[in-house]
Design a protein around this motif. Sequence first.
Motif, PDB file in Angstrom:
ATOM      1  N   GLU A 187      33.210  -5.670  -8.736  1.00 21.91           N
ATOM      2  CA  GLU A 187      32.741  -4.364  -8.280  1.00 21.91           C
ATOM      3  C   GLU A 187      33.318  -3.280  -9.175  1.00 21.91           C
ATOM      4  N   PHE A 188      32.424  -2.520  -9.810  1.00 23.62           N
ATOM      5  CA  PHE A 188      32.850  -1.398 -10.640  1.00 23.62           C
ATOM      6  C   PHE A 188      32.828  -0.087  -9.862  1.00 23.62           C
ATOM      7  N   ALA A 189      31.968  -0.023  -8.849  1.00 23.38           N
ATOM      8  CA  ALA A 189      31.834   1.193  -8.049  1.00 23.38           C
ATOM      9  C   ALA A 189      32.709   1.083  -6.804  1.00 23.38           C
ATOM     10  N   ASP A 190      33.674   1.981  -6.689  1.00 24.18           N
ATOM     11  CA  ASP A 190      34.560   2.010  -5.528  1.00 24.18           C
ATOM     12  C   ASP A 190      33.737   2.360  -4.284  1.00 24.18           C
ATOM     13  N   ARG A 191      33.647   1.420  -3.339  1.00 22.59           N
ATOM     14  CA  ARG A 191      32.776   1.610  -2.175  1.00 22.59           C
ATOM     15  C   ARG A 191      33.252   2.759  -1.281  1.00 22.59           C
ATOM     16  N   THR A 192      34.564   2.955  -1.197  1.00 27.07           N
ATOM     17  CA  THR A 192      35.086   4.043  -0.364  1.00 27.07           C
ATOM     18  C   THR A 192      34.693   5.396  -0.947  1.00 27.07           C
ATOM     19  N   GLN A 193      34.861   5.545  -2.254  1.00 28.19           N
ATOM     20  CA  GLN A 193      34.477   6.790  -2.924  1.00 28.19           C
ATOM     21  C   GLN A 193      32.967   6.996  -2.866  1.00 28.19           C
ATOM     22  N   PHE A 194      32.227   5.905  -3.009  1.00 32.13           N
ATOM     23  CA  PHE A 194      30.767   5.994  -2.980  1.00 32.13           C
ATOM     24  C   PHE A 194      30.290   6.465  -1.610  1.00 32.13           C
ATOM     25  N   ASN A 195      30.896   5.935  -0.559  1.00 28.59           N
ATOM     26  CA  ASN A 195      30.516   6.335   0.800  1.00 28.59           C
ATOM     27  C   ASN A 195      30.834   7.813   1.036  1.00 28.59           C
ATOM     28  N   ALA A 196      31.975   8.273   0.526  1.00 26.62           N
ATOM     29  CA  ALA A 196      32.353   9.684   0.666  1.00 26.62           C
ATOM     30  C   ALA A 196      31.359  10.580  -0.063  1.00 26.62           C
ATOM     31  N   LEU A 197      30.912  10.126  -1.247  1.00 25.12           N
ATOM     32  CA  LEU A 197      29.924  10.887  -2.016  1.00 25.12           C
ATOM     33  C   LEU A 197      28.607  10.968  -1.250  1.00 25.12           C
ATOM     34  N   LEU A 198      28.171   9.840  -0.687  1.00 25.87           N
ATOM     35  CA  LEU A 198      26.915   9.812   0.058  1.00 25.87           C
ATOM     36  C   LEU A 198      26.969  10.746   1.270  1.00 25.87           C
ATOM     37  N   GLU A 199      28.097  10.779   1.951  1.00 28.11           N
ATOM     38  CA  GLU A 199      28.250  11.665   3.104  1.00 28.11           C
ATOM     39  C   GLU A 199      28.193  13.131   2.683  1.00 28.11           C
ATOM     40  N   LEU A 438      16.825  12.933   1.083  1.00 31.22           N
ATOM     41  CA  LEU A 438      17.719  12.657   2.211  1.00 31.22           C
ATOM     42  C   LEU A 438      17.409  11.296   2.828  1.00 31.22           C
ATOM     43  N   GLU A 439      16.125  10.991   2.964  1.00 33.96           N
ATOM     44  CA  GLU A 439      15.736   9.693   3.522  1.00 33.96           C
ATOM     45  C   GLU A 439      16.281   8.545   2.680  1.00 33.96           C
ATOM     46  N   GLU A 440      16.203   8.683   1.356  1.00 34.69           N
ATOM     47  CA  GLU A 440      16.697   7.625   0.465  1.00 34.69           C
ATOM     48  C   GLU A 440      18.221   7.531   0.504  1.00 34.69           C
ATOM     49  N   ILE A 441      18.894   8.681   0.577  1.00 35.51           N
ATOM     50  CA  ILE A 441      20.365   8.682   0.648  1.00 35.51           C
ATOM     51  C   ILE A 441      20.824   7.984   1.923  1.00 35.51           C
ATOM     52  N   GLN A 442      20.128   8.228   3.022  1.00 33.36           N
ATOM     53  CA  GLN A 442      20.483   7.574   4.285  1.00 33.36           C
ATOM     54  C   GLN A 442      20.237   6.074   4.221  1.00 33.36           C
ATOM     55  N   LYS A 443      19.225   5.643   3.462  1.00 28.51           N
ATOM     56  CA  LYS A 443      18.993   4.207   3.245  1.00 28.51           C
ATOM     57  C   LYS A 443      20.136   3.593   2.457  1.00 28.51           C
ATOM     58  N   VAL A 444      20.584   4.296   1.406  1.00 28.47           N
ATOM     59  CA  VAL A 444      21.698   3.807   0.596  1.00 28.47           C
ATOM     60  C   VAL A 444      22.961   3.712   1.446  1.00 28.47           C
ATOM     61  N   SER A 450      26.187  -1.856   5.554  1.00 27.44           N
ATOM     62  CA  SER A 450      25.731  -3.189   5.965  1.00 27.44           C
ATOM     63  C   SER A 450      26.030  -4.251   4.906  1.00 27.44           C
ATOM     64  N   ASN A 451      26.793  -3.838   3.863  1.00 30.08           N
ATOM     65  CA  ASN A 451      27.130  -4.751   2.759  1.00 30.08           C
ATOM     66  C   ASN A 451      25.886  -5.328   2.091  1.00 30.08           C
ATOM     67  N   LEU A 452      24.890  -4.478   1.921  1.00 33.58           N
ATOM     68  CA  LEU A 452      23.658  -4.893   1.258  1.00 33.58           C
ATOM     69  C   LEU A 452      23.948  -5.168  -0.216  1.00 33.58           C
ATOM     70  N   SER A 453      23.183  -6.039  -0.807  1.00 37.46           N
ATOM     71  CA  SER A 453      23.414  -6.407  -2.211  1.00 37.46           C
ATOM     72  C   SER A 453      23.174  -5.206  -3.130  1.00 37.46           C
ATOM     73  N   SER A 454      23.839  -5.198  -4.265  1.00 38.17           N
ATOM     74  CA  SER A 454      23.776  -4.073  -5.205  1.00 38.17           C
ATOM     75  C   SER A 454      22.367  -3.829  -5.724  1.00 38.17           C
ATOM     76  N   ASP A 455      21.603  -4.918  -5.942  1.00 39.77           N
ATOM     77  CA  ASP A 455      20.258  -4.734  -6.501  1.00 39.77           C
ATOM     78  C   ASP A 455      19.336  -4.002  -5.530  1.00 39.77           C
ATOM     79  N   LEU A 456      19.497  -4.241  -4.220  1.00 38.06           N
ATOM     80  CA  LEU A 456      18.668  -3.547  -3.239  1.00 38.06           C
ATOM     81  C   LEU A 456      19.094  -2.088  -3.096  1.00 38.06           C
ATOM     82  N   MET A 457      20.408  -1.825  -3.139  1.00 36.62           N
ATOM     83  CA  MET A 457      20.887  -0.437  -3.067  1.00 36.62           C
ATOM     84  C   MET A 457      20.443   0.344  -4.296  1.00 36.62           C
ATOM     85  N   ALA A 458      20.400  -0.326  -5.437  1.00 35.65           N
ATOM     86  CA  ALA A 458      20.015   0.341  -6.682  1.00 35.65           C
ATOM     87  C   ALA A 458      18.598   0.891  -6.603  1.00 35.65           C
ATOM     88  N   ILE A 459      17.708   0.198  -5.876  1.00 40.46           N
ATOM     89  CA  ILE A 459      16.324   0.658  -5.725  1.00 40.46           C
ATOM     90  C   ILE A 459      16.282   1.992  -4.981  1.00 40.46           C
TER      91      ILE A 459
END
Length: 492
Positions: A187-199, A438-444, A450-459
Amino acid sequence: MLHHDTIVALATPSGAGAIAVIRISGEKAIEIANEVFVSVKGKAIKQQKSHTLHLGHIVDNNKTLDEVLVSIFKGPHSYTGENTIEISCHGSTFIQQQIIQLLLRKGCRMATAGEFTLRAFLNGKLDLSQAEAVADLIASDNEASHQIAMQQMRGGFSNEIAQLRNELLNFASLIELELDFAEEDVEFADRTQFNALLERIELVLKRLIDSFAIGNVIKNGIPIAIVGEPNVGKSTLLNALLNEERAIVSEIAGTTRDTIEDELVIGGIGFRFIDTAGIRETKDVVESIGIQRTFEKMEQAQVVLFLVDGSRLTVDGSQLSVVSSQLSVDSLKIEIEKIRNQFPLKPLIIVLNKIDTLSKEALQAIVDQLKTPNTQPTTQNRELTTDNRQLISISAKNKIGIDELKNQLLSFVNTGALRNNETIVTNTRHYDSLLKALEEIQKVKFGLQSNLSSDLMAIDIKEALYHFGMITGQVTNEELLGNIFANFCIGK
């Protein structure tokens, strides 16, 4: 649409005036101007510095068309980013036509609507949201809409969106990198930081989306419907608000048979007042149509002013009354409640008119009884909650209480964001893109939790980036540009 040729158009409004400005932009703008301009000092335009002004004459085969001032702006340091010439001539329509026709013969092409600003966008002088703000600035007719357009044109909205997009893009790159090393399970992307960014992105998007409610009404004006029975003073009130004789005033009931609209700026905010036909039972076909339109305008309005003739009211349980009184306060409250039930979410102001015909005692008795609950609750068992903010006493004829009414209308507009110079969204296209982003950000965000795979989140991340790019013009197409710039005036 060609963007490499040289275009010309009248930059000032068409018609006669003191002066007119003719704008030329393109690779050969200076060369073409040099062919038709003769400086009083014998200087050649093509040899002069940028951002200089020159006095001379426009000449067509030894025939002088006019004495003019020529402004030189060499690209990329111009509005369009191209070589640009502005000719300030006398405002005769004949002179304007003669000069433009001469420039067309020398190799210019007539500019299409908004083509100068389109070229500014294509040459990186403005992003798409800033370019759209130019049209809003030209169309602004009050302080608030002008302030919002200036803030957007200076890049306030663009900078906020660009910053969010860049931060999301950085994480998108790390997610894509993880896909390249999928077999190593790193994992190159820190999930905690990523979640904070999304919020944080979600919070900003919601704020911008919410701002559209105020931005849209500021841009287009706030519709106010003036309603009530015939002959209560609706047209007189409209005239008092506008301070001019806009509507016909008559003692004959049913004079207004159609809606009359006009605009007024109060505290820098535009309001559009709609004088409607009086509401009553009638067999007159034309008046019936007018009454039907009254309810349609009430539906469209943001605020409803329900006008009441104070001189016709009696106070139940009191000796106070007025000559020619025809309606009890309790009956009036039931009528008001009907409107509230029909439009439960719409602000309703009860305007008690003709107070100059009432004694202080009678006026106070009417106000006190209007503020008390109904003696007979309606079928929905709701009480009338008229308070001092919703009940205003006026005399439209003598212009008493008009300023208080204006202040009350202004209080319905949340100007806090405007005063604090916050970003306010006024463009429907931007609003739509923000909703989709906003709809796409909420999906991400859901995928991350939900620990979705990186390839699906990338879409979903790519979709969010796409909608961000649609706002600033980093993602665009010919159809979109055509739709946007078709609404501009020619010459801008």
